[in-house]
Design an enzyme around this catalytic site. Structure first.
Site, PDB file in Angstrom:
ATOM      1  N   ARG A   1       0.860  -1.192   0.000  1.00 36.62           N
ATOM      2  CA  ARG A   1       0.000   0.000   0.000  1.00 36.62           C
ATOM      3  C   ARG A   1       0.894   1.239   0.000  1.00 36.62           C
ATOM      4  O   ARG A   1       1.790   1.381   0.822  1.00 36.62           O
ATOM      5  CB  ARG A   1      -0.965  -0.003   1.188  1.00 36.62           C
ATOM      6  CG  ARG A   1      -0.347  -0.140   2.557  1.00 36.62           C
ATOM      7  CD  ARG A   1      -1.435   0.023   3.639  1.00 36.62           C
ATOM      8  NE  ARG A   1      -0.992  -0.452   4.937  1.00 36.62           N
ATOM      9  CZ  ARG A   1      -0.289   0.264   5.811  1.00 36.62           C
ATOM     10  NH1 ARG A   1       0.072   1.499   5.506  1.00 36.62           N
ATOM     11  NH2 ARG A   1       0.076  -0.242   6.970  1.00 36.62           N
TER      12      ARG A   1
ATOM     13  N   HIS B   1      -2.546   2.930   6.396  1.00 45.69           N
ATOM     14  CA  HIS B   1      -3.481   1.822   6.604  1.00 45.69           C
ATOM     15  C   HIS B   1      -4.909   2.351   6.544  1.00 45.69           C
ATOM     16  O   HIS B   1      -5.767   1.773   5.874  1.00 45.69           O
ATOM     17  CB  HIS B   1      -3.215   1.172   7.957  1.00 45.69           C
ATOM     18  CG  HIS B   1      -4.208   0.124   8.330  1.00 45.69           C
ATOM     19  ND1 HIS B   1      -4.234  -1.126   7.747  1.00 45.69           N
ATOM     20  CD2 HIS B   1      -5.221   0.140   9.232  1.00 45.69           C
ATOM     21  CE1 HIS B   1      -5.224  -1.830   8.267  1.00 45.69           C
ATOM     22  NE2 HIS B   1      -5.841  -1.091   9.164  1.00 45.69           N
TER      23      HIS B   1
ATOM     24  N   TYR C   1       6.246   3.950  11.430  1.00 49.16           N
ATOM     25  CA  TYR C   1       6.745   2.579  11.509  1.00 49.16           C
ATOM     26  C   TYR C   1       7.434   2.087  10.238  1.00 49.16           C
ATOM     27  O   TYR C   1       7.961   0.976  10.226  1.00 49.16           O
ATOM     28  CB  TYR C   1       5.607   1.615  11.881  1.00 49.16           C
ATOM     29  CG  TYR C   1       4.388   1.706  10.989  1.00 49.16           C
ATOM     30  CD1 TYR C   1       4.320   1.024   9.786  1.00 49.16           C
ATOM     31  CD2 TYR C   1       3.286   2.472  11.374  1.00 49.16           C
ATOM     32  CE1 TYR C   1       3.201   1.098   8.976  1.00 49.16           C
ATOM     33  CE2 TYR C   1       2.158   2.556  10.574  1.00 49.16           C
ATOM     34  CZ  TYR C   1       2.118   1.866   9.372  1.00 49.16           C
ATOM     35  OH  TYR C   1       1.009   1.961   8.575  1.00 49.16           O
TER      36      TYR C   1
END
Length: 393
Positions: free
Chosen positions: A284, A288, A297
């Site tokens: 992606r 998210h 992250y």
């Protein structure tokens, strides 16, 4: 299916030595099924699906509409016009390609990022109200044989297998394509669904979208298995890995899985339907959800090599190279995509909610306490008018 070809890149070349050189292919060394190389050209030895020019262009059109919808949806969320949204940029190839491989009568059960499936089924306008808080959006997509999207991780897998079992029991020529993320494979529902499908030979296609991250949890902390596809072996059926950023590879693998699920695969006559697990390896590009910050992250530089595998760019390059589309055709599709998405937004924003809607779709029969709350609210609205309960903008 086995891997078809390689991208032909020089393994000894150093991309860093030439700033103008394309980013290294992140899937070059992976053992997975591919049709198109990073530049959109069919790989050596690859089998291009036997589709008409119109079908190839339809796949590209749906990719473009899905990307445009995704861009507008993120913008709408930032404006406060829809709720938290799950972007799909970078993953359109698997959702669009796999859905084109299914029959219209086949059922799709998906998580929350496979918006391309809804686009292929021509349900975008009916679907968008869901993201604006209207359950009518999930009710409407039933007409296109799409289950309401699922937020609970892996909770929909047993239901999808149950539907597939019912189709088989009733001798209906239908399969179920069940979409979920790699994080769902850590849930008990995943294993129970896989085991049931394997034991009872349900016509189920398990579509695992491995985008490398379950929100902020990397694949390496999600499983000790070398791949997610190999998990199918434990349940007695086949698993296959595919380049999920390749729309044509996604189509081909899903088409074969659907034939196997129907019991139509050559050499299996009389054996009946068999389930399959497809691991779509992809990435992606963005967050998210719109409530997520991926820079917390993952290194933003890690995204660049995957952008070189953009499913829209590769499909467009393939169509241009094979003479199936030109500048005028691309411009027409992009204009159509703008119109389709704009019309969907206009429709969704015309939907008006009623005060009693929040009590619907939760229970077949309202419990006494919930019924009391509903009646109390409706009585207050009747007495004071709806305007008294609306938030001032």
């Amino acid at each position: 299916m086995n891997e078809n070809g390689a991208d032909g890149a020089d393994p000894d070349a150093d991309p860093a030595a030439d700033p103008a050189a394309p980013a290294a292919d992140p899937l070059a060394d992976e053992d997975l099924y591919r049709v198109l190389g990073p530049d959109g050209s069919p790989l050596p030895g690859a089998t291009v699906p036997d589709l008409s020019d119109e079908q190839f262009r339809a796949i590209y059109r749906d990719l473009v509409v899905t990307r445009r919808f995704d861009e507008r949806a993120v913008s709408l969320q930032r404006q406060g016009r829809i709720g938290t949204y799950a972007p799909c940029a970078g993953q359109e190839g698997s959702a669009v390609g796999s859905t084109h491989a299914l029959a219209d009568r086949d059922l799709i059960s998906y998580q929350y990022r496979e918006h391309g499936a809804v686009v292929v089924r021509d349900l975008l306008a009916e679907y968008l109200p869901y993201w604006m808080g209207h359950e009518s959006g999930t009710e409407a997509i039933e007409d296109g044989n799409v289950f309401p999207l699922n937020i609970g991780i892996a909770a929909h897998l047993p239901h999808a297998v149950g539907a597939a079992w019912a189709f088989d029991y009733r001798d209906e020529d239908r399969v179920v394509a069940c979409h979920f993320g790699d994080g769902a494979t850590s849930e008990g529902d995943f294993h129970e669904a896989m085991n049931f499908a394997g034991v009872f030979d349900t016509p189920t296609i398990f579509c695992c979208h491995n985008n490398g991250w379950a929100i902020s949890i990397p694949e390496s902390r999600q499983t000790a298995s070398d791949t997610f596809a190999q998990k199918a072996t434990a349940y007695g059926f086949d698993g296959v890995r595919v380049d999920g950023t390749d729309p044509l590879a996604s189509y081909a693998v899903t088409r074969e899985a659907a034939e196997r699920a129907r019991g139509d695969t050559a050499g299996t006559e009389g054996e009946g339907p068999r389930p399959a697990l497809i691991e779509f390896v992809e990435y992606r590009f963005g967050a998210h959800t719109t409530a997520d910050d991926p820079t917390a992250y993952r290194d933003p530089d890690d995204v660049d090599p995957w952008r070189a595998l953009d499913p829209l760019d590769r499909m467009e390059a393939f169509l241009r190279e094979t003479g199936r589309i030109d500048d005028e055709g691309v411009a027409a599709i992009r204009e159509e995509a703008d119109d389709v998405v704009a019309d969907a937004i206009d429709f969704a924003e015309s939907v008006e909610a009623g005060p009693s809607d929040m009590f619907g779709d939760a229970y077949a029969e309202l419990p006494p306490e919930i019924r009391r709350q509903r009646d109390e609210l409706l009585a207050a609205v009747e007495e004071h008018g709806e305007d008294a309960f609306l938030r001032e903008e």
